[in-house]
Write a protein that holds these residues in place. Structure first.
Motif, PDB file in Angstrom:
ATOM      1  N   ARG A 109       6.785 -30.627   4.194  1.00 13.96           N
ATOM      2  CA  ARG A 109       5.967 -31.850   4.058  1.00 13.96           C
ATOM      3  C   ARG A 109       4.965 -31.957   5.197  1.00 13.96           C
ATOM      4  NH1 ARG A 109      11.071 -34.391   2.904  1.00 13.96           N
ATOM      5  NH2 ARG A 109      11.005 -35.369   4.972  1.00 13.96           N
ATOM      6  N   LEU A 110       5.391 -31.614   6.388  1.00 14.82           N
ATOM      7  CA  LEU A 110       4.498 -31.666   7.537  1.00 14.82           C
ATOM      8  C   LEU A 110       3.361 -30.662   7.392  1.00 14.82           C
ATOM      9  CD1 LEU A 110       3.785 -32.783  10.304  1.00 14.82           C
ATOM     10  CD2 LEU A 110       5.404 -31.140  11.301  1.00 14.82           C
ATOM     11  N   THR A 111       3.680 -29.451   6.958  1.00 14.08           N
ATOM     12  CA  THR A 111       2.658 -28.429   6.743  1.00 14.08           C
ATOM     13  C   THR A 111       1.644 -28.902   5.706  1.00 14.08           C
ATOM     14  OG1 THR A 111       4.235 -26.698   7.315  1.00 14.08           O
ATOM     15  CG2 THR A 111       2.276 -26.014   6.103  1.00 14.08           C
ATOM     16  N   SER A 112       2.120 -29.539   4.635  1.00 14.49           N
ATOM     17  CA  SER A 112       1.214 -30.082   3.606  1.00 14.49           C
ATOM     18  C   SER A 112       0.327 -31.187   4.168  1.00 14.49           C
ATOM     19  CB  SER A 112       2.019 -30.621   2.423  1.00 14.49           C
ATOM     20  OG  SER A 112       2.711 -29.579   1.788  1.00 14.49           O
ATOM     21  N   ALA A 113       0.900 -32.045   5.012  1.00 10.32           N
ATOM     22  CA  ALA A 113       0.113 -33.130   5.619  1.00 10.32           C
ATOM     23  C   ALA A 113      -0.956 -32.571   6.555  1.00 10.32           C
ATOM     24  CB  ALA A 113       1.027 -34.083   6.377  1.00 10.32           C
ATOM     25  N   VAL A 114      -0.616 -31.532   7.290  1.00 12.22           N
ATOM     26  CA  VAL A 114      -1.599 -30.898   8.181  1.00 12.22           C
ATOM     27  C   VAL A 114      -2.741 -30.311   7.347  1.00 12.22           C
ATOM     28  CG1 VAL A 114      -1.970 -28.975   9.781  1.00 12.22           C
ATOM     29  CG2 VAL A 114       0.031 -30.453  10.067  1.00 12.22           C
ATOM     30  N   ARG A 115      -2.383 -29.624   6.273  1.00 12.97           N
ATOM     31  CA  ARG A 115      -3.413 -29.025   5.397  1.00 12.97           C
ATOM     32  C   ARG A 115      -4.274 -30.093   4.725  1.00 12.97           C
ATOM     33  NH1 ARG A 115       0.588 -24.627   3.351  1.00 12.97           N
ATOM     34  NH2 ARG A 115       0.247 -23.049   4.926  1.00 12.97           N
ATOM     35  N   ALA A 116      -3.657 -31.224   4.375  1.00 15.34           N
ATOM     36  CA  ALA A 116      -4.415 -32.319   3.757  1.00 15.34           C
ATOM     37  C   ALA A 116      -5.472 -32.873   4.715  1.00 15.34           C
ATOM     38  CB  ALA A 116      -3.468 -33.435   3.319  1.00 15.34           C
ATOM     39  N   ASN A 117      -5.245 -32.707   6.012  1.00 15.19           N
ATOM     40  CA  ASN A 117      -6.231 -33.127   7.016  1.00 15.19           C
ATOM     41  C   ASN A 117      -7.257 -32.039   7.304  1.00 15.19           C
ATOM     42  OD1 ASN A 117      -5.184 -35.648   7.320  1.00 15.19           O
ATOM     43  ND2 ASN A 117      -4.123 -35.225   9.228  1.00 15.19           N
TER      44      ASN A 117
END
Length: 184
Positions: A109-117
């Motif tokens: 989830r954290l990796t996805s949030a970083v990519r979303a930014n």
């Protein structure tokens, strides 16, 4: 006496800093140790540092809805406002596959949030390095070696022997090339 017992004695004696330092040192040799991460989180709580407790629990099987962990996770997010800052605050020192399922889900989830930014982050030990000819270190993984869950206290003897033989072969090959160049 193991590191957990020693850290618990430090905590009982009121030496929180020594307990924390002892547990952080233990993570260098056993980076995904759940008991060490869990006690480290409690140590940070005793020190009044909820964000660091959240960072330690982030890598454990602690449930997201556990009241104590939930408050620590919220403090972690409040302290590190961006996903990339939060990612860099984690004491992650092992490939993500070494951590329990809940921790891996949090990392995903954290990796996805970083990519979303619009940024890119891979857990530090998940990075694969290729040499000049494109050889991936994972190509040399032997399925006969124990899984991360089966390992206890360092590398198995069989793995050390295989690694030593590979190094010896590389040295012998290098020496023969040097000798051939010198005497030709």
């Amino acid at each position: 006496m193991d590191v957990i017992d020693e850290a618990q004695q430090d905590l009982a004696g009121g030496n929180l800093t020594r307990a924390r330092d002892r547990l952080l040192a233990a993570l260098r040799t056993n980076p995904a140790s759940q008991p060490v991460l869990d006690l480290l989180a409690y140590t940070y709580l005793l020190m009044g540092d909820r964000a660091s407790a959240g960072a330690a629990w982030f890598l454990t099987a602690k449930a997201d809805d556990d009241p104590t962990a939930s408050a620590a996770f919220q403090a972690l997010e409040a302290t590190h406002r961006s996903p990339i800052a939060l990612a860099r605050a984690l004491p992650i020192n092992a490939p993500s596959e070494y951590y329990p399922h809940r921790a891996r889900a949090r990392l995903e989830r954290l990796t996805s949030a970083v990519r979303a930014n619009g940024q890119d982050w891979v857990p530090p030990r998940d990075t694969v390095y290729f040499d000049d000819v494109g050889v991936d270190a994972d190509d040399f993984v032997d399925d006969d070696f124990p899984s991360p869950d089966e390992r206890r206290g360092g590398r198995p003897l069989q793995q050390r022997v295989v690694a030593s033989l590979i190094i010896l072969a590389i040295v012998a090959t290098s020496a023969s090339v040097v000798l051939a160049l010198v005497f030709s």
